[in-house]
Design a protein around this motif. Structure first.
Motif: not given
Length: 225
Positions: A3, A5, A18, A27, A29-31, A207
């Motif tokens: 996972e 992030e 990125t 997959p 996620e970007t925070t 993004r």
């Protein structure tokens, strides 16, 4: 599959990581870290990266920082994405690490002098009058070398795209975005145009645009100047 992030902020070198993740196609996620609100120095983020900088990548909850390390880990973990040329030779592999370190340790500080000269000295007016021109002078020397290298092919390693090209893409976009005159470096300009056509680049920039819109809605966006 781990996972992932990625902690990012618009216009920063987090764009490079990125791009790498978009090239891989897994997959993630970007925070968004709101630097205008000093969120990079919040207790919550400092637990992830005590240096208070992006990018930071959480891998199954474990943090990895610094682009050289993040990009090297991604290249080794997802070899099918060809983020770096495949090699079994230790010296060749170390030269690839040296290439990444060149962008992070040599080029990036010059980018800062051009794009954010106010970080160098407290007087804002003097920073643009003194720091930025010296940064431009140093960057011209760097870009002359890079433009010569790109004569042998459209990418850093010739005919083969790599994440090193993602680094150049960020650098060129960052400095020209604040008025750097790149007309003397046609091969770098062509590189940027070719990079813009890559779907992974377009997804990465999409993004970033979402995060820019968020910051604008919160009156926290600081446009390049």
């Amino acid at each position: 599959m781990p996972e992932l992030e990625l902690f990012v902020a618009p216009n920063t070198c987090a764009r490079v990581a990125t791009i790498a993740l978009e090239e891989i196609g897994v997959p993630f996620e970007t925070t968004l870290i709101r630097t205008a609100a000093n969120q990079q120095n919040s207790p919550e983020f400092l637990k992830i990266n005590p240096k208070g900088k992006v990018p930071a990548l959480l891998i199954d909850g474990a943090p990895l920082t610094e682009n050289v390390a993040i990009l090297s880990w991604l290249a080794a973990t997802y070899p099918e994405a060809h983020l770096l040329p495949e090699t079994d030779d230790q010296l060749a592999a170390l030269k690839q690490t040296a290439d990444l370190a060149f962008w992070a340790g040599t080029v990036h500080p010059v980018v800062t002098r051009i794009a954010m000269p106010m970080k160098m000295i407290p007087d804002a007016a003097q920073s643009f009058e003194i720091v930025r021109p010296k940064g431009v002078e140093d960057m011209n020397k760097i870009m002359k070398m890079i433009d010569t290298r790109l004569q042998d092919g459209p990418w850093w390693y010739g005919e083969t795209w790599s994440i090193v090209d993602g680094y150049l893409y960020w650098v060129w976009g960052r400095i020209t975005g604040v008025g750097y005159d790149g007309t003397a470096f046609p091969n770098v300009q062509k590189h940027f145009e070719l990079s813009n056509a890559r779907p992974a680049m377009q997804r990465a920039m999409a993004r970033e645009e979402v995060n820019i819109d968020v910051l604008k809605s919160e009156n926290l966006y600081m446009p390049p100047r």
